[in-house]
Write a protein that holds these residues in place. Structure first.
Motif, PDB file in Angstrom:
ATOM      1  N   TYR A 235       0.839  -1.197   0.000  1.00 46.75           N
ATOM      2  CA  TYR A 235       0.000   0.000   0.000  1.00 46.75           C
ATOM      3  C   TYR A 235       0.870   1.242   0.000  1.00 46.75           C
ATOM      4  N   SER A 236       0.256   2.361  -0.395  1.00 41.39           N
ATOM      5  CA  SER A 236       0.937   3.647  -0.397  1.00 41.39           C
ATOM      6  C   SER A 236      -0.088   4.746  -0.112  1.00 41.39           C
ATOM      7  N   ILE A 237       0.253   5.633   0.809  1.00 40.57           N
ATOM      8  CA  ILE A 237      -0.617   6.751   1.173  1.00 40.57           C
ATOM      9  C   ILE A 237       0.197   8.040   1.061  1.00 40.57           C
ATOM     10  N   SER A 238      -0.289   8.983   0.274  1.00 38.29           N
ATOM     11  CA  SER A 238       0.450  10.224   0.043  1.00 38.29           C
ATOM     12  C   SER A 238       0.324  11.158   1.241  1.00 38.29           C
ATOM     13  N   ALA A 239       1.237  12.111   1.296  1.00 41.07           N
ATOM     14  CA  ALA A 239       1.189  13.116   2.357  1.00 41.07           C
ATOM     15  C   ALA A 239      -0.084  13.946   2.252  1.00 41.07           C
ATOM     16  N   ALA A 240      -0.534  14.211   1.010  1.00 36.81           N
ATOM     17  CA  ALA A 240      -1.751  15.005   0.817  1.00 36.81           C
ATOM     18  C   ALA A 240      -2.976  14.278   1.354  1.00 36.81           C
ATOM     19  N   THR A 241      -3.065  12.969   1.105  1.00 38.82           N
ATOM     20  CA  THR A 241      -4.200  12.193   1.613  1.00 38.82           C
ATOM     21  C   THR A 241      -4.179  12.138   3.134  1.00 38.82           C
ATOM     22  N   ALA A 242      -3.010  11.883   3.715  1.00 44.02           N
ATOM     23  CA  ALA A 242      -2.905  11.840   5.178  1.00 44.02           C
ATOM     24  C   ALA A 242      -3.306  13.181   5.787  1.00 44.02           C
ATOM     25  N   ALA A 243      -2.864  14.268   5.190  1.00 42.79           N
ATOM     26  CA  ALA A 243      -3.197  15.597   5.711  1.00 42.79           C
ATOM     27  C   ALA A 243      -4.688  15.862   5.639  1.00 42.79           C
ATOM     28  N   ALA A 244      -5.332  15.477   4.523  1.00 39.56           N
ATOM     29  CA  ALA A 244      -6.771  15.697   4.362  1.00 39.56           C
ATOM     30  C   ALA A 244      -7.572  14.906   5.389  1.00 39.56           C
ATOM     31  N   VAL A 245      -7.188  13.654   5.608  1.00 44.62           N
ATOM     32  CA  VAL A 245      -7.891  12.817   6.581  1.00 44.62           C
ATOM     33  C   VAL A 245      -7.690  13.348   7.998  1.00 44.62           C
ATOM     34  N   ASN A 246      -6.476  13.703   8.337  1.00 42.93           N
ATOM     35  CA  ASN A 246      -6.198  14.190   9.690  1.00 42.93           C
ATOM     36  C   ASN A 246      -6.905  15.517   9.966  1.00 42.93           C
ATOM     37  N   LEU A 247      -6.954  16.399   8.970  1.00 41.98           N
ATOM     38  CA  LEU A 247      -7.653  17.672   9.161  1.00 41.98           C
ATOM     39  C   LEU A 247      -9.154  17.444   9.315  1.00 41.98           C
ATOM     40  N   ALA A 248      -9.710  16.518   8.556  1.00 43.33           N
ATOM     41  CA  ALA A 248     -11.135  16.214   8.676  1.00 43.33           C
ATOM     42  C   ALA A 248     -11.471  15.772  10.092  1.00 43.33           C
ATOM     43  N   HIS A 249     -10.680  14.877  10.646  1.00 40.11           N
ATOM     44  CA  HIS A 249     -10.947  14.416  12.008  1.00 40.11           C
ATOM     45  C   HIS A 249     -10.750  15.534  13.027  1.00 40.11           C
ATOM     46  N   GLN A 250      -9.752  16.340  12.802  1.00 42.48           N
ATOM     47  CA  GLN A 250      -9.505  17.465  13.703  1.00 42.48           C
ATOM     48  C   GLN A 250     -10.698  18.413  13.734  1.00 42.48           C
ATOM     49  N   GLU A 251     -11.368  18.549  12.592  1.00 43.13           N
ATOM     50  CA  GLU A 251     -12.503  19.461  12.486  1.00 43.13           C
ATOM     51  C   GLU A 251     -13.842  18.770  12.664  1.00 43.13           C
ATOM     52  N   GLY A 252     -13.824  17.491  13.044  1.00 42.56           N
ATOM     53  CA  GLY A 252     -15.059  16.778  13.320  1.00 42.56           C
ATOM     54  C   GLY A 252     -15.823  16.329  12.085  1.00 42.56           C
ATOM     55  N   ARG A 253     -15.119  16.207  10.950  1.00 43.88           N
ATOM     56  CA  ARG A 253     -15.760  15.747   9.722  1.00 43.88           C
ATOM     57  C   ARG A 253     -15.523  14.248   9.522  1.00 43.88           C
ATOM     58  N   ALA A 263     -10.166   0.701   3.659  1.00 51.42           N
ATOM     59  CA  ALA A 263     -10.257   0.632   5.121  1.00 51.42           C
ATOM     60  C   ALA A 263      -9.021  -0.037   5.716  1.00 51.42           C
ATOM     61  N   ARG A 264      -8.551  -1.130   5.098  1.00 48.15           N
ATOM     62  CA  ARG A 264      -7.384  -1.834   5.627  1.00 48.15           C
ATOM     63  C   ARG A 264      -6.133  -0.974   5.534  1.00 48.15           C
ATOM     64  N   ALA A 265      -5.987  -0.264   4.423  1.00 47.67           N
ATOM     65  CA  ALA A 265      -4.818   0.606   4.282  1.00 47.67           C
ATOM     66  C   ALA A 265      -4.843   1.718   5.317  1.00 47.67           C
TER      67      ALA A 265
END
Length: 347
Positions: A235-253, A263-265
C-alpha cells in the motif's frame, strides 16, 4: 470467535456472474449503526448520505491481466498467475515474479513455458508449493505484453471465462496504479458523474493505493479465527491524503472508506492516537470483531463471502449480529452478491 460465527446460507443464483447493465445501476443497502436501521435503495441515491466536508478515500489500484496461459515445450498446458514482482530485479528483457502455477504435473526448475513466439517464462525456484519464482522474457515492456496476452483474474465464484467487457467493468473508473490481482469491488459502482456530484456537494475525494492480493480469495482454514494469518498487500498513502484525513478528524468531519481495501490501508497506517501516517508499506492487518477503528467513520462495501475475512471486517465495523441481519434481508430482497453484486453503505 469461531469461524462458524460468520457463516450464512446464500442461494447460488444470487452470486452475480456479470456486472449490472449500467455501472451505477446496482442496488444499495444502507445500514445506520446508531439507529440500527436498514434501508434498501438504489446506488445512484448514495450522494444523499454524504454531507459537505466529508472525505471519501478511494483506492486507485488497477487490476492486471494476471492469468497467463501457455504450454511447455513438450506441449502440456500451463497456467501462470502473477502474484508479485520481485523487487530489485532490473533488466531490459526479463522480469522476475512470484507466481502461482497450474499444470498436469508440478513445474520443476528449468521448465520453459511459451505464451507466444516472443514471450516465454522459465521457472527459477520451486519455492513453497504452489508458488514458483518465474523469470519472463519478452521484447519491449513486460506489462504491455501482459496486457496484450493475459486474462483478467475473475474470482473463482464467477463461473465463466473473462470477456472483453470485463477489461473495463472489472476496473474502477479511477484505476491508474497497476498491481492488483483483484478489483477493489466497492469502487466498481462509481461513475465519473457520481464522483462529480459528490465533489460539487462539497465532498473531498482523496486517493491511496492498496494492491489487492490473492489473500482476498483464500479461505480461512482455522476454527479459531484469531489464529488466522493474513497475506500481505502493498500500500501507499500520500502526504496530501494523510493531511486531508487528519484535518477532517480534527474538524469533526467524517472519513468514508470506499471499500475494505481502503479501510485496511487506512487502519494499517493509523497511529495509536488516531492519526494517519503517509508512506508505503505492507498491510497484514486482520480486522475482526473487537477491533476499534481509528480512521474510518463510514464504509462503502460489497457483500462478502461466508466465513471470509472481509465479512469479519464489516462485522467489526457494524457488529456481527447487525451485519448478519442485514445479509438476511439482502437475501430476502434478492440483492446480488460478491464482486459484481450490489453495494452496502454503513454509517
Amino acid at each position: 470467535m469461531q469461524l462458524t460465527d460468520f457463516d450464512f446460507l446464500l442461494p447460488d443464483e444470487l452470486i452475480a456472474q456479470v456486472p449490472a447493465t449500467q455501472r451505477d445501476g446496482s442496488r444499495l443497502l444502507c445500514l445506520k449503526r446508531q439507529s440500527a436501521t436498514i434501508a434498501a435503495r438504489q446506488f445512484v441515491d448514495i450522494p444523499e448520505y454524504f454531507e459537505r466536508g466529508d472525505v471519501l478515500v478511494i483506492n486507485d489500484t488497477k487490476v492486471i491481466p494476471a492469468r497467463l496461459l501457455g504450454q511447455k515445450l513438450t506441449g502440456g498446458k500451463v497456467e501462470i498467475f502473477l502474484v508479485r514482482k520481485v523487487a530489485g530485479v532490473a533488466s531490459t528483457d526479463a522480469d522476475e515474479w512470484l507466481c502461482l502455477t497450474k499444470s498436469s504435473k508440478p513445474l520443476r526448475v528449468g521448465t520453459v513455458v511459451q505464451f507466444t513466439a516472443e514471450f516465454s517464462a522459465e521457472v527459477l525456484d520451486e519455492m513453497d508449493a504452489p508458488y514458483r519464482l518465474v523469470r519472463f522474457h519478452c521484447p519491449g515492456d513486460f506489462m504491455q505484453m501482459v496486457d496484450k496476452v493475459g486474462h483478467l483474474p475473475l474470482p473463482p465464484y464467477i463461473k465463466r471465462d473473462d470477456s472483453r467487457e470485463d477489461r473495463s467493468r472489472y476496473q474502477t473508473v479511477f484505476a491508474n496504479q497497476e498491481g492488483a490481482v483483484a478489483a477493489p469491488t466497492a469502487g466498481l459502482h462509481f461513475t465519473t458523474e457520481i464522483l462529480q456530484q459528490l465533489t460539487a456537494a462539497g465532498v473531498e475525494i482523496v486517493n491511496l493505493t492498496l494492491h489487492v492480493g490473492l489473500g482476498t480469495f483464500l479461505p480461512v482454514r482455522v476454527d479459531d479465527i484469531c489464529q488466522h494469518k493474513m497475506h500481505s498487500e502493498l500500500y501507499s498513502i500520500s502526504a496530501a491524503t494523510a493531511a486531508a484525513v487528519n484535518l477532517a478528524h480534527q474538524e469533526g468531519r467524517r472519513v468514508f472508506a470506499l471499500g475494505t481495501t481502503s479501510a485496511r490501508a487506512l487502519e494499517t497506517a493509523a497511529t495509536a492516537d488516531g492519526l494517519l501516517r503517509s508512506g508505503a508499506g505492507e498491510s497484514e492487518i486482520f480486522i475482526y470483531p473487537g477491533y476499534k477503528f481509528k480512521i474510518v467513520d463510514a464504509l462503502i462495501t460489497n457483500f462478502h463471502l461466508p466465513k471470509s475475512t472481509l465479512l469479519m471486517l464489516v462485522s467489526a465495523f457494524a457488529g456481527r449480529e447487525f451485519i448478519l441481519t442485514a445479509y438476511r434481508q439482502a437475501i430476502e430482497k434478492r440483492f446480488r452478491f460478491f464482486s459484481y453484486g450490489d453495494c452496502m453503505l454503513i454509517l
